[in-house]
Design a protein around this motif. Sequence first.
Motif, PDB file in Angstrom:
ATOM      1  N   PRO A 122      -1.856 -18.596  38.007  1.00  0.00           N
ATOM      2  CA  PRO A 122      -2.748 -19.394  37.150  1.00  0.00           C
ATOM      3  C   PRO A 122      -4.204 -19.333  37.586  1.00  0.00           C
ATOM      4  O   PRO A 122      -5.114 -19.424  36.770  1.00  0.00           O
ATOM      5  N   LEU A 139       7.273 -13.253  32.172  1.00  0.00           N
ATOM      6  CA  LEU A 139       5.828 -13.094  32.393  1.00  0.00           C
ATOM      7  C   LEU A 139       5.411 -13.780  33.693  1.00  0.00           C
ATOM      8  O   LEU A 139       5.413 -15.010  33.781  1.00  0.00           O
ATOM      9  N   GLU A 167       2.556 -14.582  36.595  1.00  0.00           N
ATOM     10  CA  GLU A 167       1.096 -14.674  36.641  1.00  0.00           C
ATOM     11  C   GLU A 167       0.679 -15.615  37.762  1.00  0.00           C
ATOM     12  O   GLU A 167       1.482 -16.417  38.248  1.00  0.00           O
ATOM     13  N   LEU A 219      -4.414 -21.347  26.858  1.00  0.00           N
ATOM     14  CA  LEU A 219      -4.244 -19.894  26.851  1.00  0.00           C
ATOM     15  C   LEU A 219      -2.850 -19.508  27.350  1.00  0.00           C
ATOM     16  O   LEU A 219      -2.252 -18.541  26.892  1.00  0.00           O
ATOM     17  N   ARG A 220      -2.324 -20.279  28.288  1.00  0.00           N
ATOM     18  CA  ARG A 220      -1.017 -19.931  28.848  1.00  0.00           C
ATOM     19  C   ARG A 220       0.144 -20.487  28.033  1.00  0.00           C
ATOM     20  O   ARG A 220       1.283 -20.083  28.231  1.00  0.00           O
ATOM     21  N   VAL A 259       3.484 -17.580  39.585  1.00  0.00           N
ATOM     22  CA  VAL A 259       4.609 -18.292  38.977  1.00  0.00           C
ATOM     23  C   VAL A 259       5.175 -17.460  37.835  1.00  0.00           C
ATOM     24  O   VAL A 259       4.522 -16.558  37.313  1.00  0.00           O
ATOM     25  N   GLY A 274       5.475 -17.713  34.383  1.00  0.00           N
ATOM     26  CA  GLY A 274       4.770 -18.580  33.448  1.00  0.00           C
ATOM     27  C   GLY A 274       5.525 -18.827  32.163  1.00  0.00           C
ATOM     28  O   GLY A 274       5.431 -19.906  31.570  1.00  0.00           O
ATOM     29  N   GLY A 275       6.284 -17.846  31.716  1.00  0.00           N
ATOM     30  CA  GLY A 275       6.993 -18.011  30.454  1.00  0.00           C
ATOM     31  C   GLY A 275       7.806 -16.770  30.164  1.00  0.00           C
ATOM     32  O   GLY A 275       7.801 -15.815  30.948  1.00  0.00           O
ATOM     33  N   VAL A 282      -7.356 -23.185  30.076  1.00  0.00           N
ATOM     34  CA  VAL A 282      -6.418 -22.244  30.690  1.00  0.00           C
ATOM     35  C   VAL A 282      -4.995 -22.598  30.264  1.00  0.00           C
ATOM     36  O   VAL A 282      -4.187 -21.728  29.916  1.00  0.00           O
ATOM     37  N   ASP A 335       4.617 -25.528  34.826  1.00  0.00           N
ATOM     38  CA  ASP A 335       4.301 -25.120  36.195  1.00  0.00           C
ATOM     39  C   ASP A 335       4.822 -26.125  37.207  1.00  0.00           C
ATOM     40  O   ASP A 335       5.326 -25.773  38.247  1.00  0.00           O
ATOM     41  N   PHE A 373       3.213 -18.757  23.334  1.00  0.00           N
ATOM     42  CA  PHE A 373       4.644 -18.961  23.155  1.00  0.00           C
ATOM     43  C   PHE A 373       4.963 -19.918  22.020  1.00  0.00           C
ATOM     44  O   PHE A 373       5.870 -19.671  21.235  1.00  0.00           O
ATOM     45  N   GLU A 380      -0.765 -24.012  42.241  1.00  0.00           N
ATOM     46  CA  GLU A 380      -1.665 -23.130  41.495  1.00  0.00           C
ATOM     47  C   GLU A 380      -2.141 -21.947  42.321  1.00  0.00           C
ATOM     48  O   GLU A 380      -2.711 -21.007  41.782  1.00  0.00           O
ATOM     49  N   PHE A 428      -6.809 -17.082  35.826  1.00  0.00           N
ATOM     50  CA  PHE A 428      -7.409 -17.418  34.536  1.00  0.00           C
ATOM     51  C   PHE A 428      -8.671 -18.266  34.696  1.00  0.00           C
ATOM     52  O   PHE A 428      -9.434 -18.434  33.763  1.00  0.00           O
TER      53      PHE A 428
END
Lengths: 116, 412
Positions: A12, A8, A10, B48-49, A78, A80-81, B45, A51, B53, A74, A15
Amino acid sequence: MAKFALLLHENPRDFQNLTPEQMQVMLGRYRAWGQKVREAGQMVGGHKLKDEGGRHMRRNGDGGVHATDGPYTEAKEVLGGLYVIEAGDYREAEEIAQGCPHLDNGWIELRQIDEM
Amino acid sequence: MSPEVPQLVDHLFRREAGRMVAALTRVLGAENLSLAEDVVQESLVQALRTWPFRGVPENPGGWLMQVAKNRALDLLRREASLARKEEAIRGWSAALVADDPEGAMDDQLRMIFICCQPAVPREARVALTLKTVGGFGVPEIARAYLAKEATIAQRLVRAKRKIQEIRPPFEVPPPAELPAALDSVLEALYLMFNEGYAAAAGEELVRQEVCAEAVRLVRLVAEHPALDVPKAHALAALLLLQAARNPARVDPEGNLLLLCEQDRSLWDQPKLAAGFHHLDRAARGPELSVYHLEAAIAACHVTPGETDWPYILDLYGDLLALKPTPVVALNRAVALAMVEGPAAGIRAVEEIRGDPALAGYYPLPVTLGELYARAGDTKKAAARFREALGMESPEPVRRRIQERVRGLELVR
């Protein structure tokens, strides 16, 4: 059954402009998707990546190892997961990934785990 | 990812945002309100991230607060001007991270006073309170009040600049300043509710949430020992009695229902009971505020049995004396029509019809239309309803008026 990694990506920053309520709604969508995949027996696991503190490590010319800070700020995109899922083939894996709300926040790299 | 994911409480993010901004502002000082907001936003945030998981943590509020604390410490290390706050942030004990509902409520109450202090421009107080205490975002506030996002954002910037300038202490104002400060708070909560309740064409769901927030905050105020004054209870009573009728205001198709058509069994009984409880406490003292009169009128409308229109007319007379606005006069005219007949009501409305403050105010022609219809003058009635259709009004109201016009045309 084959295993696939959903990486994933994204930014940051993207958001930051969501309101708390919008974030909760978004979180609910991730959770609903995760639950659906789990209930179908297709979820192997998932991890959030930190991060900050990431390193790029490379062998130096003189045989030593050099570690540099990754571009984990930021302002940048990145990884992210990641999730690992089970699917019969790429087509099926793609179908699962298509439901993932992350597509509204970034993009997903789908890779089959080579188990040969 | 745990297989048994606990359900998140509705509006948890919004609630926790309000709680955390207040707690952080206490530690960092009101002049650092924007910083507190940024830290809180980043914590949300982060949740949410992360939570997709690893699942929702056992204590989501504690998790968020811990992340906010770490984030704040990071910032303080970088900002020399904030270095002296570091001790205070470190001093946040586990108790703060754990549940401390009473402390959290006190923080929020102090935050309300900061947002609504008289030095902050009047039109910004509601937006700032919703943003910092209620955890609403700019787009939501704009949708609730049918305002432009840029307008709301600008108000917030101006209000925060003012707060930065005057650096108010983080406390419920001392007795000497309390009456004026409390008036300002009550006025903001009254506007927060009423503008949300009546916003022409605002979005229904978010309006309801804004109203619910006003109810939550007014109860927070009225229940505080230092603020236990009749006026605060009167406002709490008014908002609770109005809010209690909310579930019955529209039918399942979203059409607006008149009071006499509402299914009373849908009224929120606990809110009604709480409303009457505050009405009782409002009566302890000689004070008679606008809120007292409006609460008394609201109470008449939810009292079972025949509506006591002569009493309501009296109350509107008193209200008009305290708050001589054309909108109050219009409402009084409706009560007058109930007591003396439609002709008296029509005369009273015609008197205020030219008032520029009522230009484009759809309830005026609607009221006239209803009164003419009741008087048997279908032609004038239809004309007034058609006039109302030319003004901006919420969609359910529009449908309702269109129905009335069709009905009257059939009669003719």
